[in-house]
Each structure stands twice: as structure tokens, then as C-alpha cells.
Design a protein around this motif. Sequence first.
Motif, mmCIF file in Angstrom:
data_model
loop_
_atom_site.group_PDB
_atom_site.id
_atom_site.type_symbol
_atom_site.label_atom_id
_atom_site.label_comp_id
_atom_site.label_asym_id
_atom_site.label_seq_id
_atom_site.Cartn_x
_atom_site.Cartn_y
_atom_site.Cartn_z
ATOM 1 N N TYR A 17 -3.898 1.629 15.650
ATOM 2 C CA TYR A 17 -2.509 2.015 15.430
ATOM 3 C C TYR A 17 -2.183 3.258 16.266
ATOM 4 C CZ TYR A 17 -2.391 -0.969 11.241
ATOM 5 O OH TYR A 17 -2.431 -2.037 10.360
ATOM 6 N N GLY B 210 -8.407 9.760 12.918
ATOM 7 C CA GLY B 210 -7.404 9.807 13.973
ATOM 8 C C GLY B 210 -7.839 10.636 15.165
ATOM 9 N N PHE C 131 -8.573 4.062 6.957
ATOM 10 C CA PHE C 131 -8.254 4.623 8.261
ATOM 11 C C PHE C 131 -9.262 5.681 8.672
ATOM 12 C CE2 PHE C 131 -4.154 2.872 9.413
ATOM 13 C CZ PHE C 131 -3.786 2.260 8.243
ATOM 14 N N GLN D 190 6.678 10.234 13.726
ATOM 15 C CA GLN D 190 7.029 8.829 13.494
ATOM 16 C C GLN D 190 6.031 8.152 12.557
ATOM 17 O OE1 GLN D 190 9.914 7.530 14.925
ATOM 18 N NE2 GLN D 190 10.212 9.667 15.515
ATOM 19 N N SER D 191 6.314 6.893 12.285
ATOM 20 C CA SER D 191 5.424 6.099 11.462
ATOM 21 C C SER D 191 4.317 5.490 12.331
ATOM 22 C CB SER D 191 6.222 5.010 10.757
ATOM 23 O OG SER D 191 5.406 4.307 9.860
ATOM 24 N N LEU D 192 3.530 4.653 11.739
ATOM 25 C CA LEU D 192 2.432 4.004 12.451
ATOM 26 C C LEU D 192 2.883 2.649 12.976
ATOM 27 C CD1 LEU D 192 1.003 5.909 10.193
ATOM 28 C CD2 LEU D 192 -1.015 4.569 10.780
ATOM 29 N N GLY E 234 6.412 1.499 6.582
ATOM 30 C CA GLY E 234 7.718 2.093 6.473
ATOM 31 C C GLY E 234 7.800 3.359 7.322
ATOM 32 N N GLN E 235 8.999 3.936 7.348
ATOM 33 C CA GLN E 235 9.220 5.083 8.229
ATOM 34 C C GLN E 235 8.541 6.346 7.714
ATOM 35 O OE1 GLN E 235 11.472 3.218 6.546
ATOM 36 N NE2 GLN E 235 13.483 3.321 7.556
ATOM 37 N N ILE F 94 -0.990 10.290 17.875
ATOM 38 C CA ILE F 94 -2.229 10.146 17.130
ATOM 39 C C ILE F 94 -2.601 8.667 17.166
ATOM 40 C CG2 ILE F 94 -3.387 10.387 14.905
ATOM 41 C CD1 ILE F 94 -1.404 12.604 14.233
ATOM 42 N N LEU G 244 1.229 -0.826 14.954
ATOM 43 C CA LEU G 244 0.001 -1.510 15.331
ATOM 44 C C LEU G 244 -0.004 -1.779 16.829
ATOM 45 C CD1 LEU G 244 -2.616 -2.914 14.331
ATOM 46 C CD2 LEU G 244 -1.266 -5.015 14.137
ATOM 47 N N MET H 24 -12.514 -7.681 11.503
ATOM 48 C CA MET H 24 -11.392 -7.198 12.306
ATOM 49 C C MET H 24 -11.259 -5.684 12.198
ATOM 50 S SD MET H 24 -8.376 -10.041 11.843
ATOM 51 C CE MET H 24 -8.616 -10.344 10.103
ATOM 52 N N GLN I 77 0.567 6.548 16.246
ATOM 53 C CA GLN I 77 1.581 7.309 15.509
ATOM 54 C C GLN I 77 2.149 8.356 16.449
ATOM 55 O OE1 GLN I 77 0.327 9.572 12.038
ATOM 56 N NE2 GLN I 77 2.343 9.351 11.107
ATOM 57 N N GLU J 108 0.048 -6.495 20.033
ATOM 58 C CA GLU J 108 1.391 -6.617 19.477
ATOM 59 C C GLU J 108 2.422 -6.489 20.592
ATOM 60 O OE1 GLU J 108 1.947 -7.273 16.067
ATOM 61 O OE2 GLU J 108 -0.229 -7.603 16.261
ATOM 62 N N PHE K 200 3.766 7.165 2.961
ATOM 63 C CA PHE K 200 4.082 5.906 3.626
ATOM 64 C C PHE K 200 3.797 4.744 2.696
ATOM 65 C CE2 PHE K 200 4.792 7.192 7.972
ATOM 66 C CZ PHE K 200 4.052 8.364 8.126
ATOM 67 N N LEU L 42 -5.145 5.824 15.592
ATOM 68 C CA LEU L 42 -5.993 5.630 14.411
ATOM 69 C C LEU L 42 -6.589 4.230 14.416
ATOM 70 C CD1 LEU L 42 -3.025 7.042 13.098
ATOM 71 C CD2 LEU L 42 -4.818 7.661 11.495
ATOM 72 N N TYR M 23 0.839 -1.193 0.000
ATOM 73 C CA TYR M 23 0.000 0.000 0.000
ATOM 74 C C TYR M 23 0.876 1.246 0.000
ATOM 75 C CZ TYR M 23 -3.463 -3.291 1.926
ATOM 76 O OH TYR M 23 -4.291 -4.366 2.139
ATOM 77 N N TYR N 260 0.312 5.357 0.982
ATOM 78 C CA TYR N 260 -0.586 6.322 1.595
ATOM 79 C C TYR N 260 0.080 7.690 1.578
ATOM 80 C CZ TYR N 260 -3.287 2.467 3.612
ATOM 81 O OH TYR N 260 -4.056 1.354 3.780
ATOM 82 N N PHE O 182 -8.481 -2.585 13.553
ATOM 83 C CA PHE O 182 -7.096 -2.442 13.985
ATOM 84 C C PHE O 182 -6.896 -1.075 14.623
ATOM 85 C CE2 PHE O 182 -5.767 -6.185 11.710
ATOM 86 C CZ PHE O 182 -6.653 -6.253 10.641
ATOM 87 N N ALA P 50 -7.259 -1.079 2.831
ATOM 88 C CA ALA P 50 -7.162 -0.773 4.254
ATOM 89 C C ALA P 50 -7.495 0.699 4.439
ATOM 90 C CB ALA P 50 -5.757 -1.074 4.769
#
Lengths: 111, 115
Positions: B35, B109, B106, B41-43, A102-103, B90, B45, B31, B37, B58, A88, B92, A33, A35, B33, B104
Motif C-alpha cells: 500500500y 511502514g 501491517f 491521505q488514506s491508504l 476510507g479517507q 509511506i 493498494l 498473498m 499512503q 491496481e 480508518f 506499507l 476493519y 484501524y 499486499f 489484516a
Amino acid sequence: ELKVEQNPLFLSMQEGKNYTIYCNYSTTSDRLYWYRQDPGKSLESLFVLLSNGAVKQEGRLMASLDTKARLSTLHITAAVHDLSATYFCAVNTPGAQKLVFGQGTRLTINP
Amino acid sequence: SAVISQKPSRDICQRGTSLTIQCQVDSQVTMMFWYRQQPGQSLTLIATANQGSEATYESGFVIDKFPISRPNLTFSTLTVSNMSPEDSSIYLCSVGAGPLFGEAFFGQGTRLTVV
């Protein structure tokens, strides 16, 4: 453990130029994916790539997937300021829906 | 596609308190999910919320800190308990939708600041 790495992490470019963001992942995955995230906002889905050799394009953005190399690219053509955002990539854990991200690549496009 | 409504959109909370975040989906999904953030930074889970069973967490996330409810196929809550400034992030929620759940989506947030 599935790991996803993007590069570059920061990219500043001029309007009208072309550039590519790379996304590598460590193990086999079903889907990849891309985004976009604007500051303070949630994620906007750009592309879902499902198979080897998949290529999708929307406007100035084109994404491709090479599952053998475990590599996806997001190519930006003739960049415009409105494309400034963080991008991302993410892949799903094989056989599952949960994603590993990813970062992120923070893209700034200057006039 | 799936439309996800998350609330609150933002909140400022005192350390030591708890906040419950709600996530409502416009269609039934198996399901959901959650997350996190962290700033810049990144996301990551936190957990997968399954209807009718305990959430699956996780590594690095525990139920006592992030209890999750999933009372039906369209709704879930995430509670951030006994908050500290390190919980400022954040949060999400996300669902899979479309053919073979290939998409997927989202929610917008929840931006949490702990002071």
C-alpha cells in the motif's frame, strides 16, 4: 467499484464527551476493519467485524456493523486525550483479502 | 497474528534513483499486499504479491514503476523506480492472517522522501 466513505473527516472534541465516527461502503463485503494510526506510525488493528449486528468493544471504543445498511460506527465514550489519532475503516473486496480504505478521521481530543 | 518487519523504516532519496523496500513475515502467507499512503491521505493498494506468479497491480500502478518480487512465502520486496518528489509517501506491506485470513496486519511502514 467498492468505495468507502468516512465522516466526519476531522473531529475535535473535549475530554469526557461521547462521539461517533461513521463508515459507509458501497457494495457487499465480507469484513470491516477499524484501524488507528498515530502520526508517523503504521496502522494498529482495533476491530474486525464479520457479520451483521456484530458489536465489539475495547476500552472506550465500541464498533458495530450493519451489513444491510452497509454502515459501521466507531463510538467513543468519555474521550481521553490518549485517543487522539487518525482512525480508518476498511473493507475487503468481496472474496479477496485486499482492502479498500476510507479517507480517515483525524480525531483531536482536547483537555 | 503475524509479525511483519519492514525495512528501511525511512529514507531520503535523490530524484531519478530507485529504492527497494523489504518486507519479512514471521509465518508463511500466500498473498502479501503493498500500500501507499501519500502525505495526509488514506491508504491505496499498489499491488498484490503472489508467490510463484507475477504481482497483480491496481489501476494507476505499473510494474515498470513499482516492480515487486516474491521469492518465497515469507518475503517480498517493492522497488520504487526512477523516483520523483511525487513518490514521497509511506509504503506499507500487509498480510492476511488468522482464521479465514480475517485479520489484516501491517508492517511499520517505510517513510520515503524524494528530494
